[in-house]
Design a protein around this motif. Structure first.
Motif, PDB file in Angstrom:
ATOM      1  N   SER A  85       2.392   1.809  -3.299  1.00 15.17           N
ATOM      2  CA  SER A  85       1.426   2.171  -4.333  1.00 15.17           C
ATOM      3  C   SER A  85       0.900   3.592  -4.184  1.00 15.17           C
ATOM      4  O   SER A  85       0.598   4.250  -5.167  1.00 15.17           O
ATOM      5  N   PHE A  86       0.768   4.056  -2.951  1.00 16.37           N
ATOM      6  CA  PHE A  86       0.029   5.302  -2.738  1.00 16.37           C
ATOM      7  C   PHE A  86       0.827   6.428  -2.091  1.00 16.37           C
ATOM      8  O   PHE A  86       0.504   7.595  -2.284  1.00 16.37           O
ATOM      9  N   ASP A  87       1.817   6.089  -1.289  1.00 13.44           N
ATOM     10  CA  ASP A  87       2.548   7.142  -0.584  1.00 13.44           C
ATOM     11  C   ASP A  87       3.540   7.802  -1.552  1.00 13.44           C
ATOM     12  O   ASP A  87       4.311   7.118  -2.226  1.00 13.44           O
TER      13      ASP A  87
ATOM     14  N   TRP B 274      -5.189   3.701   3.752  1.00 13.52           N
ATOM     15  CA  TRP B 274      -5.561   5.091   3.494  1.00 13.52           C
ATOM     16  C   TRP B 274      -6.743   5.140   2.532  1.00 13.52           C
ATOM     17  O   TRP B 274      -7.078   4.151   1.884  1.00 13.52           O
TER      18      TRP B 274
ATOM     19  N   CYS C  62       0.827  -1.214   0.000  1.00 15.08           N
ATOM     20  CA  CYS C  62       0.000   0.000   0.000  1.00 15.08           C
ATOM     21  C   CYS C  62       0.857   1.258   0.000  1.00 15.08           C
ATOM     22  O   CYS C  62       0.589   2.200  -0.739  1.00 15.08           O
ATOM     23  N   ALA C  63       1.906   1.284   0.819  1.00  8.70           N
ATOM     24  CA  ALA C  63       2.756   2.471   0.848  1.00  8.70           C
ATOM     25  C   ALA C  63       3.403   2.651  -0.521  1.00  8.70           C
ATOM     26  O   ALA C  63       3.380   3.747  -1.098  1.00  8.70           O
TER      27      ALA C  63
ATOM     28  N   LYS D  50       6.401   5.761  -3.460  1.00  9.17           N
ATOM     29  CA  LYS D  50       6.258   5.466  -4.886  1.00  9.17           C
ATOM     30  C   LYS D  50       7.600   5.614  -5.606  1.00  9.17           C
ATOM     31  O   LYS D  50       7.893   4.899  -6.558  1.00  9.17           O
TER      32      LYS D  50
ATOM     33  N   ARG E 147      -4.154   1.810  -7.880  1.00  4.96           N
ATOM     34  CA  ARG E 147      -2.986   1.135  -7.331  1.00  4.96           C
ATOM     35  C   ARG E 147      -1.763   1.138  -8.243  1.00  4.96           C
ATOM     36  O   ARG E 147      -0.642   0.995  -7.767  1.00  4.96           O
TER      37      ARG E 147
ATOM     38  N   TRP F 109       1.415   4.799  -9.876  1.00  2.00           N
ATOM     39  CA  TRP F 109       2.830   5.147  -9.709  1.00  2.00           C
ATOM     40  C   TRP F 109       3.636   4.874 -10.970  1.00  2.00           C
ATOM     41  O   TRP F 109       4.663   5.487 -11.213  1.00  2.00           O
TER      42      TRP F 109
END
Ligand code: SF4
Ligand code: SF4
Lengths: 264, 452
Positions: free
Chosen positions: A32-34, B438, A29-30, A38, B445, B448
């Motif tokens: 992918s989204f942070d 989050w 998740c990190a 990324k 997804r 990025w």
């Protein structure tokens, strides 16, 4: 960082083409989204691309491993997440997984098997190490000459799974000075993010854990604080900012450092 | 058989019985815990025990305390061989019964014991200084107020007294054994000349002789007094163990044998939850079907609210804890001033299981008090401060796992009481709804890939 188009095949695409990857990259998740994480994801993929490693990601079929839920005590939600992911992974007949997040790594490796998910799971520092051993990943030499780097052991890579060497061996390849903090390896101090702390305010105390850890890092006067975990990265980056040192001390993931030093 | 032999045998039997009874209660209390299978990999388990308990491999990470502790430990174990002789003398009415068999070796043995006794004595003195004068921080945390602090000091004092008695006894005895036999053969002191030792003298206690009186009868009184003090002290000490953190000298062995052998990062998957989740995922299972008759109808608690929800190993951990505070001194939460102290988690668990056991003895198996381990002993604030970093489990010299208790209590808070901090509830909702902690959509997804 130069603009770079990454080749990121998904499992769905590969399967449609009748192919299967050597390894699945579990992004997390990190990753992918942070925004900061990324960059780590992209760095790791860039290395894989340059070496023509045949990998794939799940893309939109990936879902949280359930790690933060489990550490917070929500076993129910964790197991639902795990079983959902296992259905997807087993559906694609996945055998080997690499991940840039020690939390995903630990959960997939240690907690999924009992629920029906048996994979060979490795952390990206271990995978990069393997690529070096196979003679594929090579370094320019001298890329970080004269730079002092200290490595912050992520709890779930180090104490959690006894991997202390792979990241350090990578650092040695960078030709940098490796300086250890007073608490390192099995005695390493947590960055403060684990156990779902990342998602909540800390309890009442006299200091933030990441400040304590950043102090220890700054004591060795590093140019770079290296980590192998997107959450540690956030915590250390915030810590460095807190001391107004972001100009002189950079926080990088090992994947980013390796990408810089990679000889292509 | 003289009156003193009978008295000795009564004391020995009494001490053994008391210990058997009270230690039996601890074993029973540990068995109140839930099942857990730790019977696998016995070869690895023996090795772990040999390394961690016998070899004290985790003690030496702090060299000063570690080396002193090993000294006290070796001294304690070896000097216990001497107790065998004392017990035999006490039962048989002999004096230094081994001297006859061992001849010159006997003196060598006693010399070794004396050197160890001296080292133990000095080490205990240093320990007392570290605790009470240097005031090393980990011994002065809030949970160490009152009984725990006294407990530690009592043990050190008792050890010093026992070792002193042993040395003074030997000093007095040396003088008596060196009196020409013809001078005492017709007196009540005759047996001092009948050990078979020729002009014995011992390496440490010799230095004490100068301080002793010259009169043989007074010396004999001192020798006997020290002998009784030493052995009665040891009987008392044995029975003190069961109410003290000093129980670790026994439990360290089984506790390390039954260590968690998985990687530390792995948490157990709750079997009760697994059953329910499997039901959700398996369309062939009819959730409304009546459960098979043999199924245990007792309601399951998810996670732990009290000690009886913990496993026997977690309870054994609690009884093994020696309150050294090594866990707390490396805990990131505790280091930054939070309420959490992993040592306190273990002490609370032990206090609570002791209380539950006492209730059982007093009021029978159906009695329930109104207390719980969570909230009444361990607060939610403590539990939520844990980063699950495993520093405590790594630091513990006897392989105790405070983290597993913290997680089991959190599970109860979350799954039974819905009492997670609000931010964590938000995180749960996000995972449930969009598969990430989050608020991002699963459809994003892979974004990025094209971002720079
Ligand atoms: S796991 Fe929890 S209790 Fe143990 S040292 Fe880390 S933060 Fe403290
Ligand atoms: S849990 Fe282990 S480290 Fe912590 S106080 Fe008890 S014995 Fe010492």
């Amino acid at each position: 960082m130069a603009e770079e188009t990454l080749k990121v095949p998904t499992m769905a695409e590969l399967t449609a083409a009748g192919e299967s990857p050597e390894i699945l990259f579990w992004v997390g998740c990190a990753g992918s989204f942070d925004d900061r994480a990324k960059k780590i994801t992209r760095a790791f993929v860039s290395i894989l691309n340059k070496l023509d490693v045949k990998f794939a990601v799940l893309g939109t079929e990936e879902s949280c491993t359930g790690d933060p839920a489990k550490r917070a005590g929500n076993e129910f939600l964790f197991q639902v997440q795990a079983m959902t992911n296992i259905q997807v992974l087993n559906g694609y007949n996945i055998k080997k997984i690499v991940t840039t997040c020690p939390h995903c790594f630990n959960t997939l490796k240690n907690e999924y098997p009992e629920l029906g998910g048996n994979y060979d799971v490795i952390h990206h520092t271990q995978f990069l190490q393997e690529l070096i051993n196979q003679g594929k990943l090579k370094f320019k030499g001298g890329a970080f000459k004269g730079k002092k780097i200290t490595f912050h052991d992520p709890c779930y890579l180090g104490r959690g799974n006894n991997e202390y060497e792979a990241p350090r061996e990578l650092l040695e390849k960078l030709d940098a000075d490796l300086a250890e903090m007073k608490h390192c390896r099995a005695k390493g101090l947590c960055c403060g993010a684990g156990g779902a702390q990342m998602f909540k305010e800390a309890e009442k105390g006299n200091k933030e854990v990441n400040i304590e850890r950043t102090e220890e890092a700054l004591e060795v006067n590093p140019d770079i604080i290296a980590t192998g975990c997107p959450f540690c990265n956030t915590m250390m980056t915030d810590g460095v900012k807190n001391f107004n040192k972001e100009g002189s001390v950079k926080v990088f993931d090992l994947a980013e450092l390796v990408m810089e030093a990679q000889d292509v | 058989m003289g009156i003193s032999n009978i008295l000795f045998i009564v004391l020995l039997a009494g001490a053994a019985f008391l210990f058997y009874r009270n230690f039996g209660k601890i074993v029973r209390n540990i068995k109140l815990g839930k099942d857990l299978d730790r019977s696998d990999q016995s070869d690895v388990r023996w090795k772990t025990m040999a390394r961690v308990a016998l070899g004290q491999s985790k003690m030496v990470t702090r060299p000063i305390a570690g080396i002193l502790h090993i000294l006290v430990y070796i001294g304690f174990v070896i000097i216990n061989i001497e107790i065998l002789e004392i017990v035999l003398d006490g039962v048989l009415g002999t004096h230094r019964v081994f001297a006859g068999f061992l001849g010159d070796f006997y003196v060598t043995f006693i010399n070794l014991f004396e050197i160890l006794a001296l080292l133990v004595l000095l080490a205990c003195a240093v320990f007392l200084i570290r605790r009470n004068i240097v005031k090393i921080e980990r011994f002065w945390k809030p949970e160490m107020k009152g009984w725990p602090a006294s407990d530690a000091n009592y043990i050190l004092f008792i050890e010093i007294l026992l070792m002193s008695a042993f040395l003074i006894m030997n000093a007095a005895d040396t003088v008596l054994m060196n009196i020409p036999y013809e001078d005492i053969s017709a007196t009540s002191l005759a047996h001092y000349g009948e050990t078979g030792l020729v002009n014995p003298s011992f390496v440490v206690s010799d230095f004490l002789i100068g301080w002793l009186p010259n009169d043989p009868n007074t010396l004999a009184f001192i020798e006997r007094a020290c002998w009784w003090f030493h052995i009665v002290g040891i009987f008392a000490f044995l029975n003190y163990l069961v109410i003290s953190k000093h129980l670790h000298i026994l439990l360290a062995f089984p506790n390390t044998y039954f260590s968690n052998l998985y990687p530390k990062g792995r948490f157990d998957n709750l079997a009760s939850v697994k059953k329910e989740v499997e039901m959700m995922f398996d369309p062939s299972i009819d959730p409304y079907a009546t459960p098979p008759a043999d199924e245990n109808p007792a309601p399951v608690t998810f996670g732990a609210k009290d000690v009886s929800d913990l496993t026997w190993k977690q309870l054994m951990d609690a009884y093994t804890c020696t309150e050294c505070g090594r866990c707390t001194s490396v805990c990131p939460a505790n280091l930054t001033g939070k309420l959490l102290s992993p040592r306190k988690i273990m002490m609370d668990t032990r206090d609570r299981i002791t209380e539950v056991g006492n209730n059982l003895d007093k009021n029978g198996p159906d009695f329930k008090d109104e207390k719980l381990l969570v909230h009444d002993y361990i607060s939610a604030e403590e539990l939520w401060a844990c980063t699950t970093c495993n520093a405590c489990t790594d630091a513990c010299p006897v392989n105790i796992d405070p983290l597993s208790i913290i997680v089991d209590l959190r599970r109860y808070l979350v799954m039974e009481q819905s009492a997670a901090p609000a931010e964590l509830n938000g995180m749960f909702t996000n995972i449930e709804n969009n598969g990430a902690p989050w608020q991002f959509s699963m459809a994003d997804r892979l974004n990025w890939k094209d971002e720079n």
